[in-house]
Design a protein around this motif. Structure first.
Motif, PDB file in Angstrom:
ATOM      1  N   SER A 124       0.868  -1.177   0.000  1.00 48.87           N
ATOM      2  CA  SER A 124       0.000   0.000   0.000  1.00 48.87           C
ATOM      3  C   SER A 124       0.904   1.227   0.000  1.00 48.87           C
ATOM      4  O   SER A 124       1.578   1.508   0.997  1.00 48.87           O
ATOM      5  CB  SER A 124      -0.907  -0.008   1.240  1.00 48.87           C
ATOM      6  OG  SER A 124      -1.928   0.946   1.133  1.00 48.87           O
ATOM      7  N   GLU A 149      -6.160   9.858  -5.265  1.00 49.14           N
ATOM      8  CA  GLU A 149      -5.760   9.899  -6.673  1.00 49.14           C
ATOM      9  C   GLU A 149      -4.264   9.648  -6.837  1.00 49.14           C
ATOM     10  O   GLU A 149      -3.842   8.890  -7.730  1.00 49.14           O
ATOM     11  CB  GLU A 149      -6.159  11.251  -7.270  1.00 49.14           C
ATOM     12  CG  GLU A 149      -7.669  11.415  -7.412  1.00 49.14           C
ATOM     13  CD  GLU A 149      -8.096  12.841  -7.683  1.00 49.14           C
ATOM     14  OE1 GLU A 149      -9.228  13.042  -8.148  1.00 49.14           O
ATOM     15  OE2 GLU A 149      -7.303  13.779  -7.410  1.00 49.14           O
ATOM     16  N   HIS A 161      -2.333   8.102  -4.635  1.00 46.11           N
ATOM     17  CA  HIS A 161      -2.142   6.721  -4.182  1.00 46.11           C
ATOM     18  C   HIS A 161      -2.383   5.747  -5.342  1.00 46.11           C
ATOM     19  O   HIS A 161      -1.570   4.847  -5.592  1.00 46.11           O
ATOM     20  CB  HIS A 161      -3.119   6.454  -3.035  1.00 46.11           C
ATOM     21  CG  HIS A 161      -3.033   5.089  -2.444  1.00 46.11           C
ATOM     22  ND1 HIS A 161      -2.088   4.730  -1.497  1.00 46.11           N
ATOM     23  CD2 HIS A 161      -3.784   3.981  -2.652  1.00 46.11           C
ATOM     24  CE1 HIS A 161      -2.271   3.472  -1.152  1.00 46.11           C
ATOM     25  NE2 HIS A 161      -3.289   2.988  -1.833  1.00 46.11           N
ATOM     26  N   LYS A 162      -3.470   5.943  -6.059  1.00 45.52           N
ATOM     27  CA  LYS A 162      -3.808   5.071  -7.191  1.00 45.52           C
ATOM     28  C   LYS A 162      -2.791   5.235  -8.323  1.00 45.52           C
ATOM     29  O   LYS A 162      -2.408   4.253  -8.972  1.00 45.52           O
ATOM     30  CB  LYS A 162      -5.216   5.398  -7.689  1.00 45.52           C
ATOM     31  CG  LYS A 162      -5.714   4.454  -8.792  1.00 45.52           C
ATOM     32  CD  LYS A 162      -7.147   4.775  -9.174  1.00 45.52           C
ATOM     33  CE  LYS A 162      -7.719   3.725 -10.136  1.00 45.52           C
ATOM     34  NZ  LYS A 162      -6.919   3.559 -11.358  1.00 45.52           N
ATOM     35  N   GLU A 166       0.334   3.271  -7.442  1.00 42.66           N
ATOM     36  CA  GLU A 166       0.105   1.820  -7.429  1.00 42.66           C
ATOM     37  C   GLU A 166      -0.166   1.281  -8.836  1.00 42.66           C
ATOM     38  O   GLU A 166       0.195   0.155  -9.141  1.00 42.66           O
ATOM     39  CB  GLU A 166      -1.044   1.491  -6.476  1.00 42.66           C
ATOM     40  CG  GLU A 166      -0.701   1.802  -5.020  1.00 42.66           C
ATOM     41  CD  GLU A 166      -1.545   1.024  -4.024  1.00 42.66           C
ATOM     42  OE1 GLU A 166      -2.580   0.467  -4.426  1.00 42.66           O
ATOM     43  OE2 GLU A 166      -1.153   0.987  -2.844  1.00 42.66           O
ATOM     44  N   ASP A 167      -0.796   2.087  -9.682  1.00 41.18           N
ATOM     45  CA  ASP A 167      -1.036   1.659 -11.065  1.00 41.18           C
ATOM     46  C   ASP A 167       0.241   1.702 -11.902  1.00 41.18           C
ATOM     47  O   ASP A 167       0.373   0.967 -12.879  1.00 41.18           O
ATOM     48  CB  ASP A 167      -2.099   2.544 -11.725  1.00 41.18           C
ATOM     49  CG  ASP A 167      -3.497   2.277 -11.196  1.00 41.18           C
ATOM     50  OD1 ASP A 167      -3.678   1.261 -10.486  1.00 41.18           O
ATOM     51  OD2 ASP A 167      -4.410   3.078 -11.473  1.00 41.18           O
TER      52      ASP A 167
END
Length: 211
Positions: free
Chosen positions: A138, A160, A162-163, A166-167
């Protein structure tokens, strides 16, 4: 290759693996540190962590039984000491009932929701605990990460950004920890007026202009 991966490789080349960047005596010490560091310098947190260790209080069960007023005095150097003492109490109660060792077996999203339900734990602190204590992938979006993204022209709220990370990265605990450590080290060294011109963002921007 996207800019986030480019930045990762540039920072890795400059700072190396940073495997020992956050040394802690126990998982609970990392949890306590993640709460106490909010809105203060790490030097202040280190003083409090040392005091807790010296008094054999670095365990959920010890914090639960400690009078609140006494805990407030111990954490005072970190500022906002009344709120932080109450947060430590709430977290200690949770981990007394839910042993830290059991976090690895819980689904990540469920664990994150439980952590966010505790007093004093927001998105960043929850992700720190997930990544560095529970061993869950995470990504942590801290103040240095937000600043670095802003300098790169990347805007967004916590969820946003964070995503986005991770993406754009392999879903891997070590990679997330390493990247976060690199960003922190970079921020300490370059996020000031004198050193800003030499930061990795300027290198990426210069490359983009030449293409």
């Amino acid at each position: 290759m996207n800019d986030l991966k480019t930045l990762y490789y540039i920072l890795s080349a400059e700072f190396g693996p940073l495997s020992e960047w956050w040394v802690a005596g126990s998982p609970f010490e990392r949890i306590a540190g993640a709460i106490l560091v909010q809105q203060t310098r790490w030097e202040n947190v280190d003083r409090v962590l040392s005091a807790l260790n010296n008094r054999n209080l670095m365990a959920p069960e010890a914090i639960v039984t400690l009078p609140l007023e006494e805990l407030e005095e111990i954490v005072r150097p970190t500022g906002f000491y009344r709120n932080k003492a109450k947060s430590l109490k709430a977290v200690a109660e949770y981990f007394t009932a839910n042993p830290i060792e059991g976090m690895a077996d819980k689904p990540q999203q469920k664990l994150r929701e439980e952590l966010l339900g505790l007093r004093g734990i927001g998105n960043e602190t929850a992700d720190v605990i997930l990544l560095y204590v529970a061993g869950k992938p995470s990504f942590v979006i801290d103040a240095y990460t937000k600043k670095l993204c802003g300098c790169m022209g990347i805007q967004g709220n916590y969820a946003e950004l964070h995503k986005l990370f991770e993406d754009g990265l392999p879903r891997d605990v070590w990679t997330y920890q390493h990247y976060h450590a690199l960003i922190v080290e970079h921020g300490k060294r370059y996020c000031n007026k004198k050193a800003c011109v030499n930061c990795a963002v300027k290198i990426i921007q210069a490359r983009s202009c030449r293409q």
